[in-house]
Write a protein that holds these residues in place. Sequence first.
Motif, PDB file in Angstrom:
ATOM      1  N   LYS A  22      21.626   4.065  59.462  1.00 55.42           N
ATOM      2  CA  LYS A  22      22.678   3.222  60.028  1.00 55.42           C
ATOM      3  C   LYS A  22      22.945   1.982  59.183  1.00 55.42           C
ATOM      4  CE  LYS A  22      24.082   1.174  64.450  1.00 55.42           C
ATOM      5  NZ  LYS A  22      23.683   0.934  65.864  1.00 55.42           N
ATOM      6  N   LYS A  23      21.878   1.362  58.659  1.00 46.85           N
ATOM      7  CA  LYS A  23      22.035   0.129  57.872  1.00 46.85           C
ATOM      8  C   LYS A  23      21.884   0.372  56.374  1.00 46.85           C
ATOM      9  CE  LYS A  23      20.332  -2.785  61.655  1.00 46.85           C
ATOM     10  NZ  LYS A  23      19.320  -3.792  62.072  1.00 46.85           N
ATOM     11  N   TRP A  24      21.974   1.605  55.993  1.00 47.55           N
ATOM     12  CA  TRP A  24      21.777   1.968  54.583  1.00 47.55           C
ATOM     13  C   TRP A  24      23.026   1.641  53.767  1.00 47.55           C
ATOM     14  CZ3 TRP A  24      23.384   7.047  52.241  1.00 47.55           C
ATOM     15  CH2 TRP A  24      22.895   7.199  50.940  1.00 47.55           C
ATOM     16  N   HIS A  25      22.819   1.047  52.601  1.00 46.33           N
ATOM     17  CA  HIS A  25      23.929   0.723  51.697  1.00 46.33           C
ATOM     18  C   HIS A  25      23.776   1.526  50.410  1.00 46.33           C
ATOM     19  CE1 HIS A  25      25.274  -2.555  54.258  1.00 46.33           C
ATOM     20  NE2 HIS A  25      24.003  -2.942  54.346  1.00 46.33           N
ATOM     21  N   PHE A  26      24.885   1.964  49.862  1.00 47.75           N
ATOM     22  CA  PHE A  26      24.837   2.788  48.658  1.00 47.75           C
ATOM     23  C   PHE A  26      26.016   2.480  47.756  1.00 47.75           C
ATOM     24  CE2 PHE A  26      27.115   5.143  51.969  1.00 47.75           C
ATOM     25  CZ  PHE A  26      28.307   5.445  51.331  1.00 47.75           C
ATOM     26  N   ASN A  27      25.879   2.848  46.490  1.00 49.25           N
ATOM     27  CA  ASN A  27      26.962   2.773  45.523  1.00 49.25           C
ATOM     28  C   ASN A  27      27.275   4.199  45.091  1.00 49.25           C
ATOM     29  OD1 ASN A  27      28.711   2.433  43.382  1.00 49.25           O
ATOM     30  ND2 ASN A  27      27.574   0.737  42.457  1.00 49.25           N
ATOM     31  N   ALA A  28      28.366   4.735  45.606  1.00 45.87           N
ATOM     32  CA  ALA A  28      28.705   6.145  45.386  1.00 45.87           C
ATOM     33  C   ALA A  28      29.073   6.437  43.937  1.00 45.87           C
ATOM     34  CB  ALA A  28      29.856   6.549  46.303  1.00 45.87           C
ATOM     35  N   ASP A  29      29.346   5.395  43.156  1.00 47.69           N
ATOM     36  CA  ASP A  29      29.767   5.607  41.771  1.00 47.69           C
ATOM     37  C   ASP A  29      28.597   5.671  40.794  1.00 47.69           C
ATOM     38  OD1 ASP A  29      32.480   5.607  42.480  1.00 47.69           O
ATOM     39  OD2 ASP A  29      32.522   3.406  42.475  1.00 47.69           O
ATOM     40  N   LYS A  30      27.395   5.502  41.287  1.00 48.69           N
ATOM     41  CA  LYS A  30      26.218   5.528  40.417  1.00 48.69           C
ATOM     42  C   LYS A  30      25.254   6.644  40.817  1.00 48.69           C
ATOM     43  CE  LYS A  30      26.056   0.666  39.007  1.00 48.69           C
ATOM     44  NZ  LYS A  30      25.198  -0.547  38.913  1.00 48.69           N
ATOM     45  N   ASP A  31      24.553   7.149  39.803  1.00 50.18           N
ATOM     46  CA  ASP A  31      23.480   8.109  40.082  1.00 50.18           C
ATOM     47  C   ASP A  31      22.362   7.393  40.836  1.00 50.18           C
ATOM     48  OD1 ASP A  31      24.240  10.602  38.620  1.00 50.18           O
ATOM     49  OD2 ASP A  31      24.228   9.246  36.898  1.00 50.18           O
ATOM     50  N   PHE A  32      21.854   8.022  41.884  1.00 52.74           N
ATOM     51  CA  PHE A  32      20.678   7.456  42.541  1.00 52.74           C
ATOM     52  C   PHE A  32      19.958   8.529  43.354  1.00 52.74           C
ATOM     53  CE2 PHE A  32      23.959   6.655  45.855  1.00 52.74           C
ATOM     54  CZ  PHE A  32      23.329   7.205  46.978  1.00 52.74           C
ATOM     55  N   SER A  33      18.714   8.238  43.682  1.00 55.28           N
ATOM     56  CA  SER A  33      17.939   9.075  44.594  1.00 55.28           C
ATOM     57  C   SER A  33      17.389   8.166  45.680  1.00 55.28           C
ATOM     58  CB  SER A  33      16.803   9.784  43.861  1.00 55.28           C
ATOM     59  OG  SER A  33      15.921   8.833  43.280  1.00 55.28           O
ATOM     60  N   TYR A  34      17.215   8.723  46.872  1.00 54.10           N
ATOM     61  CA  TYR A  34      16.758   7.920  48.011  1.00 54.10           C
ATOM     62  C   TYR A  34      15.933   8.809  48.934  1.00 54.10           C
ATOM     63  CZ  TYR A  34      16.981   4.817  52.100  1.00 54.10           C
ATOM     64  OH  TYR A  34      16.667   4.007  53.172  1.00 54.10           O
ATOM     65  N   LYS A  35      14.819   8.277  49.428  1.00 54.81           N
ATOM     66  CA  LYS A  35      13.947   9.042  50.326  1.00 54.81           C
ATOM     67  C   LYS A  35      13.561   8.178  51.512  1.00 54.81           C
ATOM     68  CE  LYS A  35       9.720   9.978  48.872  1.00 54.81           C
ATOM     69  NZ  LYS A  35       8.796   9.270  49.795  1.00 54.81           N
ATOM     70  N   ILE A  36      13.581   8.776  52.695  1.00 49.95           N
ATOM     71  CA  ILE A  36      13.212   8.052  53.914  1.00 49.95           C
ATOM     72  C   ILE A  36      12.537   9.020  54.892  1.00 49.95           C
ATOM     73  CG2 ILE A  36      15.498   8.436  54.946  1.00 49.95           C
ATOM     74  CD1 ILE A  36      15.204   5.733  56.370  1.00 49.95           C
ATOM     75  N   LEU A  37      11.527   8.534  55.607  1.00 48.42           N
ATOM     76  CA  LEU A  37      10.853   9.337  56.622  1.00 48.42           C
ATOM     77  C   LEU A  37      11.642   9.238  57.925  1.00 48.42           C
ATOM     78  CD1 LEU A  37       8.276  11.066  57.125  1.00 48.42           C
ATOM     79  CD2 LEU A  37       7.232   8.987  58.066  1.00 48.42           C
ATOM     80  N   LEU A  38      12.059  10.385  58.439  1.00 49.62           N
ATOM     81  CA  LEU A  38      12.888  10.429  59.639  1.00 49.62           C
ATOM     82  C   LEU A  38      12.033  10.376  60.908  1.00 49.62           C
ATOM     83  CD1 LEU A  38      15.352  13.257  58.516  1.00 49.62           C
ATOM     84  CD2 LEU A  38      15.733  10.772  58.413  1.00 49.62           C
ATOM     85  N   GLU A  39      12.697  10.233  62.033  1.00 49.67           N
ATOM     86  CA  GLU A  39      11.976  10.149  63.307  1.00 49.67           C
ATOM     87  C   GLU A  39      11.214  11.422  63.636  1.00 49.67           C
ATOM     88  OE1 GLU A  39      14.558   8.933  66.445  1.00 49.67           O
ATOM     89  OE2 GLU A  39      15.056   6.994  65.523  1.00 49.67           O
ATOM     90  N   ASP A  40      11.685  12.557  63.137  1.00 51.97           N
ATOM     91  CA  ASP A  40      10.961  13.813  63.382  1.00 51.97           C
ATOM     92  C   ASP A  40       9.800  13.994  62.404  1.00 51.97           C
ATOM     93  OD1 ASP A  40      12.152  14.521  60.976  1.00 51.97           O
ATOM     94  OD2 ASP A  40      13.145  16.316  61.746  1.00 51.97           O
ATOM     95  N   LYS A  41       9.535  12.957  61.595  1.00 50.50           N
ATOM     96  CA  LYS A  41       8.422  12.908  60.640  1.00 50.50           C
ATOM     97  C   LYS A  41       8.611  13.858  59.453  1.00 50.50           C
ATOM     98  CE  LYS A  41       5.265  11.593  64.350  1.00 50.50           C
ATOM     99  NZ  LYS A  41       4.055  11.958  65.130  1.00 50.50           N
ATOM    100  N   SER A  42       9.848  14.207  59.192  1.00 57.06           N
ATOM    101  CA  SER A  42      10.168  14.938  57.969  1.00 57.06           C
ATOM    102  C   SER A  42      10.833  13.967  57.001  1.00 57.06           C
ATOM    103  CB  SER A  42      11.108  16.111  58.259  1.00 57.06           C
ATOM    104  OG  SER A  42      12.404  15.646  58.603  1.00 57.06           O
TER     105      SER A  42
END
Length: 456
Positions: free
Chosen positions: A416-436
Motif C-alpha cells: 500500500k505504501k510502496w513507492h517505485f520508479n517504473a522507468d528503472k530496473d529494480f528488484s524488490y522482495k517482501i514477506l507477505l501476511e501468508d508468510k510467503s
Amino acid sequence: MKHTFLLAFLFLTTFSFGQKTTFNIKYSEQLAVFVFMQNISESYPQNVFKTEFQKSRYNNDHYKDIVSKFDKLAIDYSYSFDGFPYGSKIPMQTRDILKKNLIETKNLNDFKLRSVGILPNKTVCDLAEMITLFTPIYNELIYNPNKEQFEKQLVEITRYSKEHRIEVFFEIGLLFYNSSWDNSIPFEIAFYPLPNSPGFTAQAFYNNFISAIQTNLKDYKDLFSVMLHETFHIIYDEQSLEVKKDIDKFFKENKSKSSNYSYQILNEVLATALGNGYVYEKLDGKIDSNDWYYHKYINLLARKIYPIITDYIAQKKPMDKDFIDNYIRIYDENFPDWINKLDNIMAYRYIISENQDDFNSIREMFWYRSSEENDTEISEASIDKMQKTPLTKIIIVSKNNKEKLKLIRKQFTELKKWHFNADKDFSYKILLEDKSQLILLNQKTATIETLIKTLK
C-alpha cells in the motif's frame, strides 16, 4: 546421495496394526519396454537406453518414426483434489495409471481392457501396439544381455525383503503419519535392469514402486531405504482429509514467520528422515554418514529432526500438534536465515511473466523445484489466483511497466505504501501476511539473472 534416483511420487481405507501389507516383487516386461521407449525418445536426455538403441541396427528411420509417434501420444492428463489443503495431495496422473496397469496385467490385451476410459481407445491401442513392436528390440538390446545377472538380483532382492521384513517399515510409516491402508491391496514392486549405470532409479505411485537397478548392484540397503523413502510419500499422500486439515491448521496457527516454508519442505524432509535415516540405520546397523538427500536444505533439516522422529516411532505415536510445533522450532533455531535464501524459497514458486523465456531463465538459475505454477498474464485474475497459494510469488514486469506495477500495488495490501520508479530496473522482495515471499522484478534493460542477483 550415493545413488542417482528420480523422484516422483499415491492410497486408501483402513489399517489394523498387526496385519501385514503384502509386498510383491517382480519384473514387468510391459513396463520395462514402456520406460525404454520413453528413454529413447527425442524429449529425453542422453541415457544408457538411448545409447544402446543408437548404436544398434534398429536406429533407422522406420523405428525412429515409431519412437517419434510414441513421444507425441497424448497420454498426460491430470486432475487435482481441490478439497484438500493446497499441495497436500498429489494430483492424479494418467501416465502413472498406465504404468500401474502395465505392471498389474499379464498381457497387453488385459492392459487395454484395464485402461479403457482413462484415455481414448485409439490412444491406448496405439500405445499397446508400439510396446508390442518394441518388446523384441528391448529384449535383444537390454534384457537378454543382462538376464542372468538381473534374475539373480531379483531373487536376492526378494530374499532381502523377506529377511528384513520390509513390510514392518511400511506399518511404522502408517502409524507415524496417522495414515491408512487396506491390507487387501498389495504393494506391487517392479524392477528392471539398468546396464552401464552407477545408480538406480526410483518412483512410487498408487500401490506401486518401480526401479531400474544397475546390473552390478550387490548391496541392497540403499535401494530399500530409497524405496521406503518413496513409499512414505505415498503414505503421507493417503492421510485422510481430516488429518491433512489438522496439519494445515497447525502450521498456519503457528506464530513463526518460517512456518509456511517449513510446511512446504515437510513432505520431503519426513520421507528423508524416515527412509534415508531410520530405515537405513535399521538395515545397516548404523546411521548413514553420507548425505541423505541431494538438496542441502532437505538433508540438513532431516538430520536435525531425526531425534524427534525416532522418539515418536519408539513411543508408537502419530505426528501431532506437538510434533509440528517442535519441527517448526527446530527449523527456526537452526536455520533462521533460510526464509531469505533464494535457492530455498525458489523451490516452491509461482511465476507470472508476459515473457515465456523468463520461466526458462528461472529454471536455469534455480533447477531444484518441488512446486511450480506459471501464468503469462499480469492481471487482477492471475494475481488473485497466485494469492490463493502459499508459494513464493515472483512477478516479472517488462511491458507497460508503470500500469502493471500500479496494478500489483493495488492487489497486495502489503504494498500500500510502496513507492517505485517504473522507468528503472529494480528488484524488490517482501514477506507477505501468508508468510510467503513476494519478489517483484521490474525489467527495462537488465537481464532476469542480473535483477535476481540484486535481491537482498
